[in-house]
Design an enzyme around this catalytic site. Structure first.
Site, PDB file in Angstrom:
ATOM      1  N   ASN A  40      14.595  34.955  69.526  1.00 45.01           N
ATOM      2  CA  ASN A  40      14.706  35.056  68.068  1.00 45.01           C
ATOM      3  C   ASN A  40      16.127  35.365  67.628  1.00 45.01           C
ATOM      4  OD1 ASN A  40      12.057  34.472  67.280  1.00 45.01           O
ATOM      5  ND2 ASN A  40      11.385  36.567  67.659  1.00 45.01           N
TER       6      ASN A  40
ATOM      7  N   ASP B 186       9.017  30.632  66.739  1.00 41.03           N
ATOM      8  CA  ASP B 186       7.668  30.143  66.428  1.00 41.03           C
ATOM      9  C   ASP B 186       7.334  28.907  67.253  1.00 41.03           C
ATOM     10  OD1 ASP B 186       7.371  32.157  64.606  1.00 41.03           O
ATOM     11  OD2 ASP B 186       7.633  30.906  62.830  1.00 41.03           O
TER      12      ASP B 186
ATOM     13  N   GLU C  58       4.430  38.261  70.774  1.00 43.23           N
ATOM     14  CA  GLU C  58       4.605  37.297  71.861  1.00 43.23           C
ATOM     15  C   GLU C  58       3.594  37.512  72.990  1.00 43.23           C
ATOM     16  OE1 GLU C  58       7.731  40.579  72.669  1.00 43.23           O
ATOM     17  OE2 GLU C  58       6.654  39.689  70.997  1.00 43.23           O
TER      18      GLU C  58
ATOM     19  N   ASP D 268       2.937  38.019  78.513  1.00 44.56           N
ATOM     20  CA  ASP D 268       4.017  38.384  77.586  1.00 44.56           C
ATOM     21  C   ASP D 268       5.263  37.569  77.916  1.00 44.56           C
ATOM     22  OD1 ASP D 268       4.857  40.696  75.534  1.00 44.56           O
ATOM     23  OD2 ASP D 268       6.511  40.347  76.921  1.00 44.56           O
ATOM     24  N   ILE D 269       5.894  37.018  76.869  1.00 45.65           N
ATOM     25  CA  ILE D 269       7.116  36.232  77.074  1.00 45.65           C
ATOM     26  C   ILE D 269       8.275  37.178  77.411  1.00 45.65           C
ATOM     27  CG2 ILE D 269       8.734  34.619  76.023  1.00 45.65           C
ATOM     28  CD1 ILE D 269       6.489  33.747  74.153  1.00 45.65           C
TER      29      ILE D 269
END
Length: 326
Positions: free
Chosen positions: A211, A220, A246, A203-204
């Site tokens: 964003n 993206d 993500e 997971d980021i």
């Protein structure tokens, strides 16, 4: 509803965020054999099979929630006779009169069905041709050519549809459906061979800030670049997929607890030291290794809990579920 939209050359359905049909155009009703009252104020999933409901929940809703739109979702819908009709669905979310709605455009994949009907017709013509006399041989040659041509077209179309249905459009990685199928295959193989394998959920960290600060296009780009890094640092037989939003997942065949930590740490390091437009970017990784008591549900839960543990304890770290209580 506007008259032109009501009779547009494609189906149109407007649903609430909970999936309740608010409006449907006459084109869709005519093609599927329904009346207005059959669908309006009913749940959209009432005309889906169980398999397609899973597709809708695992792909459509997460993607709408994240991006506000969905493009080229391949899905089957049941007509009034119960027959499954393939469609391509595009959807977009917006607020109408204070209510959040999702407008969906549906185009039937009629061409594929036409090819199958043409094949059956051609085969029937072959059977009849055997009983002909003077022109039987010439007729058979022509029919065989038509069958070969249609079979090639159908095979190409099927291969494209299969690829689309198992590929994440943004990153080019395999999607959640493909990952779930492969996970079940590895679990079945484990039950007979006891050959270990490990599951990583990646997971980021602070992706929402990416964003919010840089915009969804940059978000993206980050997802695409991370997908490339994961592929570059994975082995040929590893399964790399986008799980949703993500989150990414990896299945590592023939990898036990110790090696899974080494591989995950290598991935974490590669991401942390890559060049990012947004500056520093890190990931947290949760790991679970299959044992005889696990199912696909429990294995995913263990990896997810390890990921959550990593997030809660500072992020940018690798946690195996067996180390959480140490």
């Amino acid at each position: 509803m506007d008259e032109r939209l009501n009779h547009a050359p494609c189906g149109y359905i407007s649903i609430t965020h909970e999936g309740i049909v608010r409006d449907v155009n006459q084109t869709f009703l005519d093609k599927m054999g329904y009346k207005h009252e059959d669908l309006v104020e009913k749940h959209f999933e009432s005309i889906m099979s169980t398999a397609n409901k899973l597709i809708f929940h695992s792909y459509f809703y997460p993607f709408i929630n994240l991006n506000g739109h969905v493009e080229e979702l391949f899905i089957n819908l049941k007509d009034n006779t119960g027959q499954s009709i393939p469609h391509i669905l595009n959807g977009r979310r917006f607020v109408h009169e204070g209510e959040e709605v999702i407008d969906c455009v549906l185009v039937q994949m009629g061409k594929r069905i036409d090819y199958e009907l043409e094949l059956r017709t051609a085969k029937k013509q072959i059977e009849e041709a055997y009983w002909e006399k003077d022109q039987a041989h010439a007729k058979l040659k022509q029919i065989h050519k038509e069958i070969e041509h249609k079979q090639k077209e159908l095979m190409n179309m099927n291969s494209i549809l299969v690829e689309l249905s198992t590929t994440d459009k943004l990153t080019g990685l395999r999607n959640r459906r493909f990952f779930q199928e492969k996970l079940e295959e590895h679990i079945i193989q484990f039950s007979t061979t006891s050959e270990p394998f490990s599951l990583l959920i990646i997971d980021i960290d602070h992706f929402k800030q990416v964003n919010d600060t840089w915009g969804h296009q940059t978000g993206d780009d980050v997802l695409e670049n991370l997908a490339s890094i994961l592929q570059l640092h994975s082995r040929a037989d590893d399964i790399v997929a986008r799980y949703g939003g993500e989150e990414f997942v990896l299945i590592l065949p023939h990898v036990g607890v110790t090696d899974s930590k080494i591989i995950a740490e290598r991935l974490r390091h590669a991401v942390a030291h890559a060049s990012w437009k947004t500056g520093n970017l890190t990931v947290s990784i949760g790991i679970a290794t299959m044992d005889s008591n696990d199912s696909d549900v429990t294995l995913l839960k263990k990896a997810d809990e390890a990921l959550y543990f990593a997030k809660e304890h500072g992020r940018n770290r690798v946690i195996h579920c067996i180390d959480m209580n140490e």
